[in-house]
Design a protein around this motif. Sequence first.
Motif, PDB file in Angstrom:
ATOM      1  N   HIS A   1     -44.762  83.543  71.375  1.00 37.49           N
ATOM      2  CA  HIS A   1     -43.684  84.348  70.716  1.00 37.49           C
ATOM      3  C   HIS A   1     -42.141  83.934  71.438  1.00 37.49           C
ATOM      4  O   HIS A   1     -41.346  84.632  71.262  1.00 37.49           O
TER       5      HIS A   1
ATOM      6  N   VAL B   1     -39.147  82.370  71.654  1.00 36.13           N
ATOM      7  CA  VAL B   1     -38.038  81.766  70.781  1.00 36.13           C
ATOM      8  C   VAL B   1     -37.235  80.710  71.535  1.00 36.13           C
ATOM      9  O   VAL B   1     -36.672  79.700  70.879  1.00 36.13           O
TER      10      VAL B   1
ATOM     11  N   LEU C   1     -37.081  83.982  76.139  1.00 38.72           N
ATOM     12  CA  LEU C   1     -36.696  84.906  75.044  1.00 38.72           C
ATOM     13  C   LEU C   1     -37.601  85.258  74.156  1.00 38.72           C
ATOM     14  O   LEU C   1     -38.117  84.110  73.501  1.00 38.72           O
TER      15      LEU C   1
ATOM     16  N   TYR D   1     -40.092  86.977  70.954  1.00 35.05           N
ATOM     17  CA  TYR D   1     -39.938  87.744  69.470  1.00 35.05           C
ATOM     18  C   TYR D   1     -40.672  88.952  69.842  1.00 35.05           C
ATOM     19  O   TYR D   1     -41.568  88.866  70.207  1.00 35.05           O
TER      20      TYR D   1
ATOM     21  N   ASP E   1     -42.685  91.667  67.285  1.00 35.01           N
ATOM     22  CA  ASP E   1     -43.341  92.117  66.107  1.00 35.01           C
ATOM     23  C   ASP E   1     -43.226  93.552  65.644  1.00 35.01           C
ATOM     24  O   ASP E   1     -43.216  93.780  64.566  1.00 35.01           O
TER      25      ASP E   1
ATOM     26  N   GLU F   1     -33.040  98.010  76.660  1.00 38.20           N
ATOM     27  CA  GLU F   1     -34.044  97.030  76.038  1.00 38.20           C
ATOM     28  C   GLU F   1     -34.276  97.574  74.655  1.00 38.20           C
ATOM     29  O   GLU F   1     -34.527  96.745  73.575  1.00 38.20           O
TER      30      GLU F   1
ATOM     31  N   HIS G   1     -31.256  96.407  72.605  1.00 37.30           N
ATOM     32  CA  HIS G   1     -31.398  94.916  72.729  1.00 37.30           C
ATOM     33  C   HIS G   1     -32.442  94.416  71.454  1.00 37.30           C
ATOM     34  O   HIS G   1     -32.207  93.788  70.703  1.00 37.30           O
TER      35      HIS G   1
ATOM     36  N   SER H   1     -31.027  95.437  67.847  1.00 39.56           N
ATOM     37  CA  SER H   1     -30.134  94.532  67.332  1.00 39.56           C
ATOM     38  C   SER H   1     -30.567  92.918  67.349  1.00 39.56           C
ATOM     39  O   SER H   1     -29.840  92.158  66.571  1.00 39.56           O
ATOM     40  N   THR H   2     -31.644  92.626  67.998  1.00 42.25           N
ATOM     41  CA  THR H   2     -31.895  91.124  68.264  1.00 42.25           C
ATOM     42  C   THR H   2     -33.420  90.889  67.702  1.00 42.25           C
ATOM     43  O   THR H   2     -33.708  89.752  67.596  1.00 42.25           O
ATOM     44  N   GLN H   3     -34.155  91.908  67.907  1.00 46.04           N
ATOM     45  CA  GLN H   3     -35.704  91.664  67.652  1.00 46.04           C
ATOM     46  C   GLN H   3     -36.317  90.896  68.687  1.00 46.04           C
ATOM     47  O   GLN H   3     -37.367  90.238  68.528  1.00 46.04           O
ATOM     48  N   THR H   4     -35.594  90.826  69.876  1.00 44.91           N
ATOM     49  CA  THR H   4     -36.117  89.824  70.676  1.00 44.91           C
ATOM     50  C   THR H   4     -35.991  90.658  72.341  1.00 44.91           C
ATOM     51  O   THR H   4     -35.073  91.516  72.117  1.00 44.91           O
TER      52      THR H   4
ATOM     53  N   TRP I   1     -35.524  89.337  76.477  1.00 41.86           N
ATOM     54  CA  TRP I   1     -35.621  88.417  77.720  1.00 41.86           C
ATOM     55  C   TRP I   1     -36.458  88.954  78.579  1.00 41.86           C
ATOM     56  O   TRP I   1     -36.707  89.990  79.120  1.00 41.86           O
ATOM     57  N   GLN I   2     -37.735  87.870  79.050  1.00 37.61           N
ATOM     58  CA  GLN I   2     -38.871  88.438  79.770  1.00 37.61           C
ATOM     59  C   GLN I   2     -39.238  87.437  80.707  1.00 37.61           C
ATOM     60  O   GLN I   2     -39.565  86.391  80.230  1.00 37.61           O
TER      61      GLN I   2
END
Lengths: 197, 470
Positions: free
Chosen positions: B13, B15, B24, B26, B28, B147, B150, B153-156, B158-159
């Motif tokens: 996952h 990106v 970054l 993704y 689901d 989050e 986040h 708007s981005t389907q992602t 940061w982790q």
Amino acid sequence: MEPINIVKSVITPLDRKNVDTDQIISKEFLKRIERTGFGKYLFYHWRYDENGNENPDFVLNKPEYKGSQILVAQDNFGCGSSREHAPWAILDYGFRVIIAPSFADIFHNNCFKNGILPVKLKEEEVDEILAKGLQKPYTVEVNLTEQTVTGEDGAVYHFNIDPYYKEMLLNGWDEIALTFKYEDKIKAYEEKRIVFK
Amino acid sequence: MAKNIIEKIWESHVVHREEGKPDLLYIDLHLIHEVTSPQAFEGLRLAGRKVRRPDLCFATMDHNVPTKDIYTVNDPIAKKQMSTLEKNCAEFGIQLAGIGHPDQGIVHVIGPELGLTQPGKTIVCGDSHTSTHGAFGALAFGIGTSEVEHVLSTQTLWQNKPKTMEIRVNGKLGFGVTAKDIILAIIAKWGVGLGTGYIIEYTGEAIRNLSMEERMTICNMSIEAGAKAGLISPDEKTVEFLRGRRFAPKEEFDKAAEYWLSLASDPGCTYDKVLEIDASEIEPYVTWGTNPSMGTGISGRVPTVDDYESETDKQALRKALEYMGLEEGQPITSIEIQHVFIGSCTNSRLSDLRTAAQIVKGRKVAPGVRAIVVPGSYSVKKAAEEEGLDKIFIEAGFEWRNSGCSACLGMNEDIIPSGERCASTSNRNFEGRQGAGARTHLVSPAMAAAAAIEGRFVDVRNYLKQEQQA
């Protein structure tokens, strides 16, 4: 989000571990649809009695800590629910820094999104700061650039912080705007993503 | 190289990866409810942003909803929060199972029920008990409202990659001991901070033997152990649970199943930390304190200050006992209760209700005890009614309600009064969780049912033995 670098204030010593987000902001105050206005409900059931009178023994109600911007607590601060209302209440009340030996994951992430600096120090260092602050009002300066906490008595404590979150806090960046720079990569990922019909 | 399931899902996952930054990832599936989303949608509007993938979002109402008369929301602020979700979902094109919708229910009950939850998916929700979906071998975790915005708007997200932990539950569970007792025993043994910075995979014979619903109970409370997420490698039970579900793959189901099974941790894979516990030693559990680690077996007692070494721990015990109105050393079976709550994303599924019904059948709730059953979803409620479980509960003196989070957190009218005690199948016994001053004891549905009949905690195993002999 408000950038943060140097915060100097008297500390509020909350000598408890496993402070959960239900204590930070109780469920009856989660129904608002705004991000602001939660400060007056912070630690509500510890701050006030059943009749809504201030509990004089609770640390936030002691006059010597009024105006404090730095909260100090024990292990696993912010455990439990993911409610971001917890950091919103902390920020709205006036705290910008929380010092503890450890933080719960979701709460820790939520702090960075709201311009609150969570400072992790060693357990014995937190014990020392709490002891000083409980004895008499104790002022410290937290410096994010230098990654230090400096006491009024000259004691210096160093802390580590993820460089990504440090930059974000120092600059007050909007994370979503940053992520949009990677839109091509998101699109490319979506094209090869495994989906079964 | 042998990989564990956590590494497999994480790696598939990413990106974008860059030195000095989190990954970054993704996402689901994004589950949404009324309490932690309004500020996120408002943020989108203020910035003029869109929802990137409304097709990967699914919303319901659960936290605030009334469970008596679902259409009468007396609290105007709660009502506004619910109507705000309706407006937001309509404006941004997100599917919503609102009040009265046949798919409505607790977000962590309906996800699996509808087949939205699938192995290998990254799943997030503005709710800490999102870890529930890990039972399917999904990487599922709770997030804050920023989050949520986040992801919308981005389907992602940061982790930072957490460390991995295996908790191996060896051996077989004893008679009358349930999944709830396993997870309460784990948290009591290692504490509420045991999983901080980790994702946990539960393995071992006792876990393999659990049904999917029981696995959800275990993964659900991973957050109570402080973990980012908790999951279980998929197997044939996982595949069979999902077959035919509305949002599960159709024509490519077999291909999907093959992929899901390939995600299971490889033999010989490693973890950053491994813990082991013997299932056969676990008793039915009851918590006595104000966090989920403050619990013991039914044959146990409330601890004494001498049981703890540090002053902080002694102080924590004193504070907990003062709040709970208990004495040091008091036997658990001497604790009398006034309320019973069977429900929540931990234990409100059909099998939970069946277990409880089996115990209360032909018996009566003790005088002075108020007992309620709140099914996890509209569809659980319907299925239970088709089996006649509602009648068993009602005849025994329970109230039979509509689905929602209810008394687990008391955001609606289902609140435990100050100073009163509740045997609850939920997940948190924090101060004030079920109402200001309310005293919560976490137990399994079987233990809650037995407590309802006796008016105090009893060893449900004796009850079940009588049942077998009868």
